[in-house]
Scaffold this motif. Sequence first.
Motif, short mmCIF file in Angstrom:
data_model
loop_
_atom_site.label_atom_id
_atom_site.label_comp_id
_atom_site.label_asym_id
_atom_site.label_seq_id
_atom_site.Cartn_x
_atom_site.Cartn_y
_atom_site.Cartn_z
N ASP A 1 -6.80 12.91 7.94
CA ASP A 1 -6.87 11.18 8.23
C ASP A 1 -7.42 10.87 7.39
O ASP A 1 -8.01 9.90 7.30
N GLU B 1 -8.38 7.99 5.90
CA GLU B 1 -9.18 6.59 6.00
C GLU B 1 -9.63 5.84 4.84
O GLU B 1 -9.56 4.28 5.53
N ARG C 1 -3.42 5.03 0.41
CA ARG C 1 -3.17 6.59 1.82
C ARG C 1 -2.51 7.01 1.66
O ARG C 1 -1.27 6.66 1.94
N LYS D 1 -1.34 9.80 4.40
CA LYS D 1 -2.10 11.02 5.69
C LYS D 1 -1.14 12.02 5.77
O LYS D 1 0.30 11.61 5.71
#
Length: 279
Positions: A117, A121, A146, A148
Motif C-alpha cells: 500500500d 498510494e 492503483r 493494493k
Amino acid sequence: MASTEDKAASKENTSSWKDSIYNPRTGELLGRTASSWALILLFYLVFYCFLAGMFALTMWVMLLTLDDYVPRYRDRIPNPGLVIRPDSLDISFNKSDPLKYAQYVKHLESFLKSYDDIHQEKNENCVPGSHYLQDDDEEMTKKVCRFKRSSLSRCSGLSDTNFGYHEGKPCILLKMNRIIGLKPSGDPYINCTIKKENPIQMHYFPYEGRVDKMYFPYYGKKAHENYVQPLVAVKLMLTKEDYNKELTVECRVEGSNLRNNDERDKFLGRVTFRIKVVE
C-alpha cells in the motif's frame, strides 16, 4: 663425402628459402617491396573504413526509425499468456513442515512487495470498469492505476503471512503478460477448474476473480515505468481427502475477447499446473 655440386645445390636451396622471406638484392619482404606493401595496406585501410562508414550510416538511419517508448515492429502475439506465482508448475509441500513450503511463501512475499500500500498510494485512484486511456504528452510518462495487495484479502500475505500453506489451503496468484496497447473487451475474469470427480471449493480475490479494465492499456516499460499488472488470487480450499494426491488445476481468462483455447500454445490465456499437499 658429398660432391662439390651437392654442396652448391644445398647452399642454393638455403639461400632461396631465406630470400622468400627477405631478399636483400631486391629489398622484397615476403615477395613485396616496401612501396607494394604500402599500397596494399592503404587499399585495405580505405576499404575497411568505407565498410565501417556504411555500417555506421545504416545503423544511424535505422535508429532514426525507432521509438524509445513504443516498438515499431512487434513480433509478440496479440493475446497475453497467463502465468502463476509461485513461479512453479509443480507445487508440492508438506503442510506440517514449514521448511517444505517456505520457498513458496518467500517467493510470494517478495513478488508482492511492489504491491504494498505504501507504494500504491502514489498511483492513481482510477475509475473501475473502463480502459484508462491517456493522451501523449511531452515527457510521454504515463500514470499508473492503483492496485493494493490488500485487495487480495486472505491471499495478500497481510493477515496470513503463510498464504494458507500451513493449513493446506494454498493461495496461487495469477497475472497476464504485458502487451503494449492491449484493451480487452467485455468483463474479463479468471476461472480455475480441477480435473477431479468431486469439485473443490475455491475463493477468488478480488471478488469473482475480476481483472478490471482500468489497468489497460499498457504503454510500455519506459512510458509506464511504475506499472504493475493486476492480480487475481485463488485460494484452494483443499480438504483431507484431497491431500497426498497430485491435482491438476487449469486457469483461464474468461469473459472477454482474449483467446484461451489455442492448442498450439498452452499458456495463451490459460495455464495448467499441478499441486500436491502432503499431510
